[in-house]
Design an enzyme around this catalytic site. Structure first.
Site, PDB file in Angstrom:
ATOM      1  N   GLU A 247      28.430   7.385  13.475  1.00 42.52           N
ATOM      2  CA  GLU A 247      29.420   8.413  13.167  1.00 42.52           C
ATOM      3  C   GLU A 247      29.301   9.591  14.138  1.00 42.52           C
ATOM      4  OE1 GLU A 247      27.954   6.760   9.131  1.00 42.52           O
ATOM      5  OE2 GLU A 247      27.176   7.043  11.153  1.00 42.52           O
TER       6      GLU A 247
ATOM      7  N   GLU B 283      19.287   3.632  18.815  1.00 44.75           N
ATOM      8  CA  GLU B 283      17.913   3.925  18.402  1.00 44.75           C
ATOM      9  C   GLU B 283      17.074   4.350  19.599  1.00 44.75           C
ATOM     10  OE1 GLU B 283      17.772   0.930  14.567  1.00 44.75           O
ATOM     11  OE2 GLU B 283      16.597   0.399  16.328  1.00 44.75           O
TER      12      GLU B 283
ATOM     13  N   CYS C  60      25.540  12.946   8.611  1.00 44.04           N
ATOM     14  CA  CYS C  60      26.844  12.517   9.125  1.00 44.04           C
ATOM     15  C   CYS C  60      27.974  12.923   8.194  1.00 44.04           C
ATOM     16  CB  CYS C  60      26.851  11.017   9.394  1.00 44.04           C
ATOM     17  SG  CYS C  60      25.952  10.620  10.919  1.00 44.04           S
TER      18      CYS C  60
ATOM     19  N   ALA D 234      12.684   4.801  20.736  1.00 45.86           N
ATOM     20  CA  ALA D 234      11.296   4.534  20.350  1.00 45.86           C
ATOM     21  C   ALA D 234      10.697   5.709  19.578  1.00 45.86           C
ATOM     22  CB  ALA D 234      10.451   4.215  21.581  1.00 45.86           C
ATOM     23  N   ALA D 235      11.148   6.911  19.870  1.00 44.96           N
ATOM     24  CA  ALA D 235      10.763   8.088  19.080  1.00 44.96           C
ATOM     25  C   ALA D 235      11.797   8.183  17.965  1.00 44.96           C
ATOM     26  CB  ALA D 235      10.757   9.341  19.942  1.00 44.96           C
TER      27      ALA D 235
END
EC number: 3.5.4.5
Length: 141
Positions: A59, A48, A93, A50-51
């Site tokens: 995947e 992840e 994905c 922050a944006a």
């Protein structure tokens, strides 16, 4: 058909990748592991940011590892997450997997306790657009 020993190895690799996921915002860790045509296993985890829109799916990480190793074919993939609901690959994905896998390729959806569901890529992405739709591009490879 992929045998249970290989599925176990994919499950273990996806579990380890999931343990290493970087998911400080959602807390939703995902791991994926795929089987390449040469028998090697490549894993990835979600990362992840922050944006939010620039995070990376598990995947996608596994597919990047496959490509970086010179691999170009996925024979099977395991996607693992927690929670009660199935965590199937997102739409983007599914298309990424399709770039390297045939519609008959197994996509196994798992939780920490084991495989929860089995699909083919074709079931998850019916009537898909893939490399065969661009024969001129495929001829250049």
């Amino acid at each position: 058909m992929i045998d249970e020993e290989v599925i176990g190895a994919l499950f273990d690799a996806a579990s380890l990748a999931r343990d290493r996921a970087y998911a400080p915002y959602s807390g939703f860790a995902v791991g994926a592991a795929l089987l390449a045509a040469d028998g090697s296993i490549h894993a990835g985890c979600n990362v992840e940011n922050a944006a939010y829109p620039v995070g990376v799916c598990a995947e996608a990480g596994a597919i990047s590892a496959l490509a970086a190793s010179g691999g170009r074919k996925i024979l099977a993939i395991v996607v693992m997450a927690g929670g009660e609901a199935l965590c199937t690959p997102c739409g983007a994905c599914r298309q990424r997997i399709r770039e390297f896998a045939e519609p008959a390729a197994p996509v196994l959806v798992a939780g920490p306790e084991g495989v929860r569901a089995r699909f083919t890529l074709g079931e998850l992405l019916p009537e898909s657009f893939g490399p065969a739709n661009l024969p001129e591009a495929a001829a250049r490879d």
